[in-house]
Write an enzyme that holds these catalytic residues in place. Sequence first.
Site, PDB file in Angstrom:
ATOM      1  N   ARG A  90       1.068  38.827 -48.116  1.00 60.25           N
ATOM      2  CA  ARG A  90       1.476  39.923 -47.228  1.00 60.25           C
ATOM      3  C   ARG A  90       2.859  40.462 -47.584  1.00 60.25           C
ATOM      4  NH1 ARG A  90       0.838  35.066 -45.110  1.00 60.25           N
ATOM      5  NH2 ARG A  90       2.528  33.966 -44.054  1.00 60.25           N
ATOM      6  N   GLU A 122       0.234  37.037 -39.342  1.00 64.64           N
ATOM      7  CA  GLU A 122      -0.096  35.937 -40.251  1.00 64.64           C
ATOM      8  C   GLU A 122       1.172  35.107 -40.505  1.00 64.64           C
ATOM      9  OE1 GLU A 122      -1.631  36.366 -44.511  1.00 64.64           O
ATOM     10  OE2 GLU A 122      -3.523  36.182 -43.457  1.00 64.64           O
ATOM     11  N   HIS A 140      -2.262  59.913 -25.824  1.00 67.04           N
ATOM     12  CA  HIS A 140      -3.460  60.340 -25.103  1.00 67.04           C
ATOM     13  C   HIS A 140      -4.508  59.235 -25.040  1.00 67.04           C
ATOM     14  CE1 HIS A 140      -2.139  64.511 -24.702  1.00 67.04           C
ATOM     15  NE2 HIS A 140      -1.532  64.283 -25.852  1.00 67.04           N
TER      16      HIS A 140
HETATM   17  O1  F6P Z   1      -7.075  34.676 -46.017  1.00 64.14           O
HETATM   18  C1  F6P Z   1      -5.803  35.202 -45.899  1.00 64.14           C
HETATM   19  C2  F6P Z   1      -5.256  35.566 -47.227  1.00 64.14           C
HETATM   20  O2  F6P Z   1      -4.971  34.440 -47.951  1.00 64.14           O
HETATM   21  C3  F6P Z   1      -4.029  36.456 -47.109  1.00 64.14           C
HETATM   22  O3  F6P Z   1      -2.879  35.742 -46.902  1.00 64.14           O
HETATM   23  C4  F6P Z   1      -4.070  37.192 -48.393  1.00 64.14           C
HETATM   24  O4  F6P Z   1      -3.257  38.330 -48.370  1.00 64.14           O
HETATM   25  C5  F6P Z   1      -5.542  37.513 -48.471  1.00 64.14           C
HETATM   26  O5  F6P Z   1      -6.173  36.354 -47.969  1.00 64.14           O
HETATM   27  C6  F6P Z   1      -6.064  37.833 -49.833  1.00 64.14           C
HETATM   28  O6  F6P Z   1      -5.838  36.793 -50.725  1.00 64.14           O
HETATM   29  P1  F6P Z   1      -5.931  37.008 -52.276  1.00 64.14           P
HETATM   30  O7  F6P Z   1      -4.910  38.028 -52.659  1.00 64.14           O
HETATM   31  O8  F6P Z   1      -5.652  35.668 -52.879  1.00 64.14           O
HETATM   32  O9  F6P Z   1      -7.312  37.496 -52.600  1.00 64.14           O
END
Ligand code: F6P
Length: 555
Positions: free
Chosen positions: A274, A359, A390
Site C-alpha cells: 500500500r 490495512e 446529496h
Molecule cells: O492481501 C493483501 C495484500 O497483500 C496487500 O497488502 C497487497 O497490496 C495486495 O495484497 C496485493 O499483493 P501483491 O502485490 O503481492 O499481489
Amino acid sequence: MTEGAVDPASTAAWSRLTTLAEGFEPDLRAWFADDPGRVERLSFTAADLHVDLSKSFLGEELLDALLALAEEVGLTRRRDAMFAGEHINVTEDRAVLHTALRLPADATLEVDGQNVVADVHEVLERVYAFADQVRSGAWTGVTGERIRTVVNIGIGGSDLGPVMAYEALAPYRQDGLECRFISNIDPTDAATKLAGLDPASTLFIVSSKTFGTLETLTNARLCKAWLLDGLTGSDQTEAVKRHFVAVSTALDKVEAFGIDPDNAFGFWDWVGGRYSLDSAIGTSLVVAIGPQRFAELLAGFHAMDEHFRTTDLATNVPVLMGLLNVWYSSFLGAQSHAVLPYAQLLHRFPAYLQQLTMESNGKGVRWDGTPVTTDTGEVFWGEPGTNGQHAFYQLIHQGTRLIPADFIAVANPAHALRDTHDGETVDVHELFLANFFAQTRALAFGKTADEVRAEGTAEAIVPARVFTGNRPTASVMAPELSPSVLGQLVALYEHITFTQGAVWGIDSFDQWGVELGKQLAQQVGPAISGDDDALAAQDASTRALISYYRKQRVR
Ligand code: F6P
C-alpha cells in the site's frame, strides 16, 4: 526499534487526555469569537499544501497534551528509525523505506550495507526508458503495431495507487494511450476491461509484489490466453515477450510465469504494497503521464517527507492531523473518518486511503505482540463533494455520531468552465468551492434554534432544522492538482497513518489480517466445485450457502 511498544494508555499524557475528554465541550463559535488569532495560529504550510486546522478541535491545552503523548510514546524516535531503514516492521523483520523511493538520485542511504537510492534510481531509469518507448511508439506489439492500451493487472496496493493517480492526473495523460486496470477475480472485471481491445495493440503489466496473489495470477493467465487467442498467427513466445511486462519483488516467479526477465521491473521487500505507488508499481502511470511528470510526483512525495522528517512537531502537519485523529477516535469515540475531495479527479482517493489507513492501522496487538489497550484504526471513507453532500452529509451534519472530516480542494480547476444563465456568467469552479467553504462552515458553526426561528420556521419543526455545529474538519488546499501536489497529498496521509500507528504502538506495515480468508478460500474451492468431502468439512452455514449456489448455477 524493536524494543517493546509503549502502552499509550499507561502514559501520563493519556491520563491527562482522558481527563480532558471527560469535560470536553467544544464550542467553535466561542473559540473563534474569543480568539482572533485562531485561524492564523492553526493554519500551516506543508510543501505546497495549505492546511487549516482551525475548524478542528485543536486548542492550546489539547495540543500540549497531544504533543506530550507523542513525546512519551517516542514518535520522533520511531519516525527517525523508519527513515534510517531500521526494521520497524518487526513481524516481517523488514525495513520500511517507501520514503527512499523518492529520494533524489544524488542522495545516499545505506541499508544492510547497500545504497538503496542507487538501486531505486537504476530501476526508475529502466521504467522511464520502457515508458518512453511505449509512449513514442518505438515499443511495438508482435505484429508491429504500436501500443494503444496498457492494462495493469494487480490488486490492493498493486492496483489502488496506480488507478487513483491515473484518474487524478488525467489532464497529464498522453492522448491515444489508454490505461485500464484489472483487479477483481470476478471474471466480469477481466471480461469488461478487455472488451473492445485489440490484442495487437495491447500491453499488459502484471503488478504483484509477491507474484503469488491468486487474483492477479488468475487474471494474468486469462489475459495471456486472450492475447494468444487473438494473435494466433504470431509466434507465441514472442507475443508474450512483446505484450507482457511484470513488476514484482519476486523476479524468479515472474520468469517462471513466462515473462522475459528483461521485461521485469523489481522493487524491494522494504516497500509495503500500500506504499508502493511510487515504486515500479507505478509503471502504468509512468506510461500514461511520462517520466517527467512522474519525477514531479516523486518530488512532491519527497517534499512532504522532508516536512514530516524535519519540522517541529507543533507545526508538523501529518503529526498534528495524526494526533488529532487519535484524539477523535481514542478519546471522543469517533469510529470513522471522512475524506471529502472537492476535486472530481480525486474520486478514487478515498478508496486508495482505505487500504493505506485500514490495512495499516487495523490491528489488535502491538508490535511486540502484546494486546492493545486502546481502540485502533478508523473506517476511512468518502466521495467527492458535491456528490457526497446529496447523499450522506446529512449524517455528518445532524447524526448522533462524531465523524471528523478532511476537506480537500484546489484553487485552479483542471477545466475552467463558465455557466451563463439569465444573462449572468458564473465560474463553475467557484460554485463548487462555495460548497467546500459552506460545508466546513456549517459543520463548525451550525445553526441555532433562534437562527432557525428568525427565518420564520414553524416552531414544531425548529428542532429538526437546528444544526449543532462543532463537527470538526480539516481543510487542505493546494494551488492545483499537479503531479507534485498529488505526491504531497499521498505522503501526507502516509505520515498521518504512521503517526497514529506509532501512538498506538502497532506495526502499521504488516497485514496478517488478510491471510485467513485467503487460506479458507483455498479450502472452500473444492467444496464449491463438487468435492463432497470438502463440502462436509465446512460449517453448517457455509454448507448451506454452497448448496444454494450449486442449485442455482446454470452457466
Ligand atoms: O492481501 C493483501 C495484500 O497483500 C496487500 O497488502 C497487497 O497490496 C495486495 O495484497 C496485493 O499483493 P501483491 O502485490 O503481492 O499481489
